[in-house]
Design a protein around this motif. Structure first.
Motif, PDB file in Angstrom:
ATOM      1  N   ALA A  50       0.836  -1.194   0.000  1.00 30.78           N
ATOM      2  CA  ALA A  50       0.000   0.000   0.000  1.00 30.78           C
ATOM      3  C   ALA A  50       0.877   1.253   0.000  1.00 30.78           C
ATOM      4  O   ALA A  50       1.904   1.298   0.682  1.00 30.78           O
ATOM      5  N   PRO A  51       0.497   2.269  -0.758  1.00 25.65           N
ATOM      6  CA  PRO A  51       1.314   3.485  -0.807  1.00 25.65           C
ATOM      7  C   PRO A  51       1.248   4.256   0.501  1.00 25.65           C
ATOM      8  O   PRO A  51       0.244   4.197   1.221  1.00 25.65           O
ATOM      9  N   ALA A  52       2.288   4.979   0.811  1.00 22.62           N
ATOM     10  CA  ALA A  52       2.319   5.840   1.993  1.00 22.62           C
ATOM     11  C   ALA A  52       1.661   7.163   1.650  1.00 22.62           C
ATOM     12  O   ALA A  52       2.082   7.852   0.725  1.00 22.62           O
ATOM     13  N   PHE A  53       0.614   7.522   2.373  1.00 25.24           N
ATOM     14  CA  PHE A  53      -0.120   8.740   2.088  1.00 25.24           C
ATOM     15  C   PHE A  53       0.483   9.921   2.835  1.00 25.24           C
ATOM     16  O   PHE A  53       1.106   9.758   3.896  1.00 25.24           O
ATOM     17  N   SER A  54       0.244  11.096   2.313  1.00 26.68           N
ATOM     18  CA  SER A  54       0.679  12.311   2.996  1.00 26.68           C
ATOM     19  C   SER A  54      -0.302  12.641   4.111  1.00 26.68           C
ATOM     20  O   SER A  54      -1.447  12.173   4.133  1.00 26.68           O
ATOM     21  N   ASP A  55       0.148  13.488   5.040  1.00 25.66           N
ATOM     22  CA  ASP A  55      -0.730  13.912   6.135  1.00 25.66           C
ATOM     23  C   ASP A  55      -1.921  14.699   5.604  1.00 25.66           C
ATOM     24  O   ASP A  55      -3.023  14.640   6.173  1.00 25.66           O
ATOM     25  N   VAL A  56      -1.726  15.450   4.533  1.00 27.97           N
ATOM     26  CA  VAL A  56      -2.818  16.235   3.945  1.00 27.97           C
ATOM     27  C   VAL A  56      -3.945  15.314   3.481  1.00 27.97           C
ATOM     28  O   VAL A  56      -5.132  15.597   3.687  1.00 27.97           O
ATOM     29  N   PHE A  57      -3.570  14.195   2.851  1.00 31.13           N
ATOM     30  CA  PHE A  57      -4.572  13.248   2.372  1.00 31.13           C
ATOM     31  C   PHE A  57      -5.377  12.680   3.540  1.00 31.13           C
ATOM     32  O   PHE A  57      -6.613  12.616   3.491  1.00 31.13           O
ATOM     33  N   VAL A  58      -4.694  12.269   4.609  1.00 32.95           N
ATOM     34  CA  VAL A  58      -5.377  11.674   5.758  1.00 32.95           C
ATOM     35  C   VAL A  58      -6.254  12.708   6.457  1.00 32.95           C
ATOM     36  O   VAL A  58      -7.405  12.426   6.824  1.00 32.95           O
ATOM     37  N   ILE A  59      -5.742  13.931   6.641  1.00 33.64           N
ATOM     38  CA  ILE A  59      -6.517  14.980   7.312  1.00 33.64           C
ATOM     39  C   ILE A  59      -7.747  15.356   6.491  1.00 33.64           C
ATOM     40  O   ILE A  59      -8.843  15.541   7.036  1.00 33.64           O
TER      41      ILE A  59
END
Length: 300
Positions: A194-203
């Motif tokens: 699975a790709p590592a998401f940025s904090d912006v994506f999660v928020i």
């Protein structure tokens, strides 16, 4: 009695003043409380008289800070309301209930489509099939809900029978695209790395989930007093959107903060089964109810 009332009012004013110190004093108390707590915990003075004095000061400071920020937020909110009311369109939206009902579906669709585009772009960026597929799923659900509310506003002359037809059609479409949901989650589970998401994506995912959950709860309260099949169907679709948002947020959180792929796959499989069963049950119930009600309407 008048004298006692005046004293009571004066006491209230003194209490408010005590909890609302000047900003410079509040800033000084915040610094002193932070420094005092740091020294207490660093030195191990947790149960000394000085520590209890610091605890009292910190509690007072925290209460004053909370009141200060709440007051500032309410003041900003009132200023924003005044700006909205100053505009003719904003004033009409806040005072004309019928206009607000007509405009709300378009605003909701715009927000949902914006989030869907964000998901689609994120799927391309992270080269993740399931994120892009989830964006398409959001678009389909948003379109179903929009068409339901459009039918309610533009085709009111069809009567209750027409509403039940739309109610059943929405349930059938929701049941069909639920099969697509299983394919999406299957791609999540089978994704080897699975790709590592940025904090912006999660928020952003968390903010949208909070937004859609809040609106889902508001719909439960707002539409309960209306005996409209179309509004009930729209409420069901938004509830399913909230469930899908929770599932998507769970997947993002497991990827971002989890290291065990087996645990991630297990949790996604269980959550998918729960969401799929709930959505299918809602859809089947709506279809059965629509058929029963339409049958009653045809009977003499």
């Amino acid at each position: 009695m008048l004298y006692m009332g005046d004293n009571h009012g004066e006491m209230e004013k003194q209490t408010v003043r005590a909890l609302c110190p000047p900003p410079w004093l509040l800033a000084l108390l915040t610094i002193l409380s932070a420094a005092g707590l740091t020294v207490v915990f660093a030195r191990g003075w947790d149960e000394t008289p000085a520590a209890y004095a610091i605890y009292v000061l910190s509690f007072y400071t925290l209460s004053a800070l909370t009141l200060f920020f709440c007051t500032a937020f309410l003041e900003r909110f009132r200023q924003l309301q005044e700006r909205v009311r100053a505009h003719p369109l904003g004033s009409r939206y806040m005072t004309d209930a019928a206009f607000k009902v007509r405009l709300s579906p378009y605003l909701s669709l715009g927000i949902n489509l914006t989030y869907s585009v964000f998901k689609l772009v994120s799927g391309i960026r992270y080269r993740s099939l399931w994120i892009g597929a989830m964006a398409v799923y959001y678009i389909l659900l948003s379109t179903i809900r929009f068409l339901l509310l459009y039918h309610m506003q533009r085709r009111q002359d069809t009567g209750i029978r027409g509403e039940y037809r739309s109610y059943r059609t929405a349930a059938e479409l929701m049941l069909c695209i639920t099969l697509m949901l299983s394919c999406i989650v299957l791609s999540m589970v089978l994704e080897q790395k699975a790709p590592a998401f940025s904090d912006v994506f999660v928020i952003t995912s968390a903010a949208y989930t909070f937004y859609i959950l809040t609106l889902s709860i508001v719909d439960l309260v707002r539409y309960r007093k209306y005996k409209s099949p179309v509004l009930s169907a729209a409420k069901a679709v938004r509830f399913v959107q909230a469930l899908i948002s929770l599932l998507s947020l769970e997947a993002s959180m497991l990827v971002q903060f989890g290291d065990d792929d087996r645990y991630r796959r297990l949790m996604l499989s269980l959550s998918d089964a729960g969401v799929w069963a709930t959505t299918a049950a809602i859809s089947v119930y709506m279809i059965v109810r629509a058929n029963q009600e339409m049958k009653k309407l045809t009977q003499p």
